[in-house]
Design a protein around this motif. Structure first.
Motif, PDB file in Angstrom:
ATOM      1  N   VAL A   6       0.853  -1.187   0.000  1.00 21.71           N
ATOM      2  CA  VAL A   6       0.000   0.000   0.000  1.00 21.71           C
ATOM      3  C   VAL A   6       0.888   1.237   0.000  1.00 21.71           C
ATOM      4  N   VAL A   7       0.698   2.101  -0.984  1.00 21.18           N
ATOM      5  CA  VAL A   7       1.469   3.335  -1.096  1.00 21.18           C
ATOM      6  C   VAL A   7       0.612   4.481  -0.567  1.00 21.18           C
ATOM      7  N   LEU A   8       1.043   5.107   0.514  1.00 18.46           N
ATOM      8  CA  LEU A   8       0.304   6.219   1.112  1.00 18.46           C
ATOM      9  C   LEU A   8       0.817   7.530   0.531  1.00 18.46           C
ATOM     10  N   VAL A   9      -0.023   8.207  -0.258  1.00 17.28           N
ATOM     11  CA  VAL A   9       0.388   9.463  -0.889  1.00 17.28           C
ATOM     12  C   VAL A   9      -0.242  10.644  -0.167  1.00 17.28           C
ATOM     13  N   ARG A  10       0.478  11.753  -0.195  1.00 16.52           N
ATOM     14  CA  ARG A  10       0.005  12.998   0.413  1.00 16.52           C
ATOM     15  C   ARG A  10       0.117  14.121  -0.599  1.00 16.52           C
ATOM     16  N   ASP A  11      -0.496  15.256  -0.319  1.00 17.43           N
ATOM     17  CA  ASP A  11      -0.390  16.400  -1.226  1.00 17.43           C
ATOM     18  C   ASP A  11       1.076  16.720  -1.469  1.00 17.43           C
ATOM     19  N   GLY A  12       1.406  16.952  -2.726  1.00 16.28           N
ATOM     20  CA  GLY A  12       2.783  17.224  -3.107  1.00 16.28           C
ATOM     21  C   GLY A  12       3.592  15.980  -3.362  1.00 16.28           C
ATOM     22  N   VAL A  13       2.939  14.819  -3.485  1.00 14.54           N
ATOM     23  CA  VAL A  13       3.672  13.578  -3.693  1.00 14.54           C
ATOM     24  C   VAL A  13       4.527  13.656  -4.960  1.00 14.54           C
ATOM     25  N   GLU A  14       5.704  13.079  -4.891  1.00 19.66           N
ATOM     26  CA  GLU A  14       6.579  13.044  -6.061  1.00 19.66           C
ATOM     27  C   GLU A  14       6.129  11.909  -6.976  1.00 19.66           C
ATOM     28  N   LEU A  15       5.749  12.254  -8.181  1.00 22.37           N
ATOM     29  CA  LEU A  15       5.239  11.255  -9.115  1.00 22.37           C
ATOM     30  C   LEU A  15       6.270  10.174  -9.419  1.00 22.37           C
ATOM     31  N   LEU A  16       7.531  10.559  -9.469  1.00 19.12           N
ATOM     32  CA  LEU A  16       8.562   9.561  -9.756  1.00 19.12           C
ATOM     33  C   LEU A  16       8.577   8.486  -8.671  1.00 19.12           C
ATOM     34  N   ASP A  17       8.479   8.894  -7.409  1.00 22.21           N
ATOM     35  CA  ASP A  17       8.462   7.934  -6.313  1.00 22.21           C
ATOM     36  C   ASP A  17       7.269   6.992  -6.434  1.00 22.21           C
ATOM     37  N   LEU A  18       6.110   7.566  -6.690  1.00 21.89           N
ATOM     38  CA  LEU A  18       4.894   6.760  -6.796  1.00 21.89           C
ATOM     39  C   LEU A  18       5.001   5.763  -7.944  1.00 21.89           C
ATOM     40  N   GLY A  19       5.478   6.231  -9.076  1.00 20.47           N
ATOM     41  CA  GLY A  19       5.570   5.361 -10.241  1.00 20.47           C
ATOM     42  C   GLY A  19       6.562   4.231 -10.067  1.00 20.47           C
ATOM     43  N   LEU A  20       7.691   4.505  -9.435  1.00 18.06           N
ATOM     44  CA  LEU A  20       8.708   3.464  -9.321  1.00 18.06           C
ATOM     45  C   LEU A  20       8.260   2.327  -8.413  1.00 18.06           C
ATOM     46  N   VAL A  21       7.452   2.630  -7.395  1.00 19.08           N
ATOM     47  CA  VAL A  21       6.946   1.566  -6.522  1.00 19.08           C
ATOM     48  C   VAL A  21       6.046   0.623  -7.317  1.00 19.08           C
ATOM     49  N   HIS A  22       5.140   1.192  -8.105  1.00 14.63           N
ATOM     50  CA  HIS A  22       4.266   0.372  -8.942  1.00 14.63           C
ATOM     51  C   HIS A  22       5.075  -0.396  -9.982  1.00 14.63           C
ATOM     52  N   GLN A  23       6.084   0.246 -10.526  1.00 19.17           N
ATOM     53  CA  GLN A  23       6.887  -0.378 -11.582  1.00 19.17           C
ATOM     54  C   GLN A  23       7.642  -1.592 -11.072  1.00 19.17           C
ATOM     55  N   VAL A  24       8.361  -1.435  -9.963  1.00 20.02           N
ATOM     56  CA  VAL A  24       9.212  -2.521  -9.480  1.00 20.02           C
ATOM     57  C   VAL A  24       8.375  -3.669  -8.928  1.00 20.02           C
ATOM     58  N   PHE A  25       7.506  -3.396  -7.989  1.00 19.72           N
ATOM     59  CA  PHE A  25       6.716  -4.477  -7.403  1.00 19.72           C
ATOM     60  C   PHE A  25       5.734  -5.067  -8.412  1.00 19.72           C
ATOM     61  N   GLY A  26       5.226  -4.228  -9.305  1.00 22.99           N
ATOM     62  CA  GLY A  26       4.261  -4.715 -10.286  1.00 22.99           C
ATOM     63  C   GLY A  26       4.846  -5.672 -11.297  1.00 22.99           C
ATOM     64  N   ARG A  27       6.185  -5.659 -11.452  1.00 24.27           N
ATOM     65  CA  ARG A  27       6.822  -6.541 -12.430  1.00 24.27           C
ATOM     66  C   ARG A  27       7.370  -7.827 -11.815  1.00 24.27           C
ATOM     67  N   ALA A  28       7.239  -7.992 -10.518  1.00 25.26           N
ATOM     68  CA  ALA A  28       7.751  -9.205  -9.878  1.00 25.26           C
ATOM     69  C   ALA A  28       6.798 -10.367 -10.126  1.00 25.26           C
ATOM     70  N   ARG A  29       7.323 -11.447 -10.702  1.00 26.42           N
ATOM     71  CA  ARG A  29       6.516 -12.617 -11.045  1.00 26.42           C
ATOM     72  C   ARG A  29       7.197 -13.884 -10.534  1.00 26.42           C
ATOM     73  N   SER A  30       6.374 -14.885 -10.253  1.00 26.09           N
ATOM     74  CA  SER A  30       6.906 -16.201  -9.909  1.00 26.09           C
ATOM     75  C   SER A  30       7.367 -16.890 -11.184  1.00 26.09           C
TER      76      SER A  30
END
Length: 331
Positions: free
Chosen positions: A17-41
């Protein structure tokens, strides 16, 4: 023990779960989805489910001119196996006062006991303001290190590293170090092979060398100064043999003192620490991807003996070679 957080269950993947607040850095948000989203068995099954929540559902400002709309509120924290806090630049971001807003404090209080916490860049200010880093080692972006020390003297800040793993709480430096941290968590949860595959898909290094020191403005070296890069490449090709500092310095045509100083300036850590990291990576890869007996793995990774390898794995990963292989082989 390889992970202090729930790994999810057979019925569902690990929930990030990524907790975002006002002023969130888009790069930070995107990289979390990118890395964890690509992990496969090995069978192609997603190993993580990544969801985004805000203090309250609705529009959230970002650090760009692109706002986002977040459908989930803070109650989503109750279902998290891992909570990630990206950097944000807003009045409640705690980077000026060291105090949490009531809304942010309430959101953190909603997280499920036993869930893992991780921060990217100035997200560490939130964890520190909540008292979750007191007495612990942590890092944040080097640019904000002095402010962090002033606001949170109870935290053992290390501004020279890319990330710090304290088991159930992890912190990282600036945005790109968030990639290093997320890959480290994938490696910790599912082994080197899965993390390396994610890194290949994302077109980043599986494990960056060194720490933040290499990114802080330094005097430009004289044109006559020699880099240690060639020596590092040679060492990686000869990890199975003893690599004393004097030999590395000689191959770089430098004195031991000069080589050590230049190595640390370029890589961010001392030669001995860098060699240990590389040897551990080689051992993990061999344990996951080969049937070699433990003594052969130890020899090829440069630990010399199985006892030495066992000691280093116990100190860094809190596990044994056989347990590591049984956990991560064929994932």
């Amino acid at each position: 023990m390889l992970s202090n957080a729930p790994a999810g269950s057979a019925a569902r993947p690990h929930r990030v779960v990524v907790l975002v607040r006002d002023g969130v850095e888009l790069l930070d948000l995107g990289l979390v989805h990118q890395v964890f989203g690509r992990a496969r068995s090995a069978s192609g099954t997603p190993l993580y489910q990544v969801v985004t929540c805000a203090l309250a559902p609705g529009p959230v400002r970002t650090d760009t001119d692109i706002p986002i709309v977040v459908e989930r509120g803070a109650r989503t924290m109750r279902s998290a196996d891992t909570v990630v806090l990206p950097a944000a630049h807003a009045p409640d971001a705690t980077d000026e006062t060291g105090q949490l807003s009531p809304e942010l404090a309430a959101a953190l209080a909603r997280r499920r006991p036993g869930s893992r916490l991780a921060s990217i860049c100035t997200g560490a200010f939130v964890l520190a303001a909540a008292g979750l880093l007191d007495g612990r080692r942590a890092t944040t972006h080097w640019r904000y290190a002095e402010r962090f020390r002033r606001l949170f003297p109870a935290v053992r800040l290390d501004p020279d590293v890319l990330y710090v793993d304290e088991g159930d709480v992890l912190t990282s430096a600036g945005a790109a170090a968030g990639v290093d941290l997320c890959l480290h968590l994938v490696r910790r949860d599912h082994g080197a092979a899965v993390a390396n595959e994610v890194a290949r898909a994302t077109v980043v290094a599986p494990h960056r060398e060194g720490g933040q020191a290499q990114f802080i403005r330094q005097p430009v070296p004289a044109a006559t100064e020699t880099s240690t890069a060639a020596v590092r490449d040679w060492a990686l090709a000869h990890l199975d043999r003893p690599l004393p500092l004097a030999e590395l310095a000689r191959r770089g045509s430098m004195s031991v003192r000069t080589f050590t100083r230049r190595f640390r300036a370029e890589v961010g850590v001392a030669p001995g620490e860098w060699l240990l990291q590389r040897r551990l990576e080689r051992a993990r890869e061999l344990l996951e991807g080969s049937d070699l007996p433990v003594d052969r793995v130890a020899a090829q990774a440069g630990f010399g003996t199985a006892a030495s390898l066992r000691a280093h794995l116990a100190a860094t990963l809190h596990t044994s070679p056989s347990a590591y292989r049984a956990t991560f082989r064929g994932r």
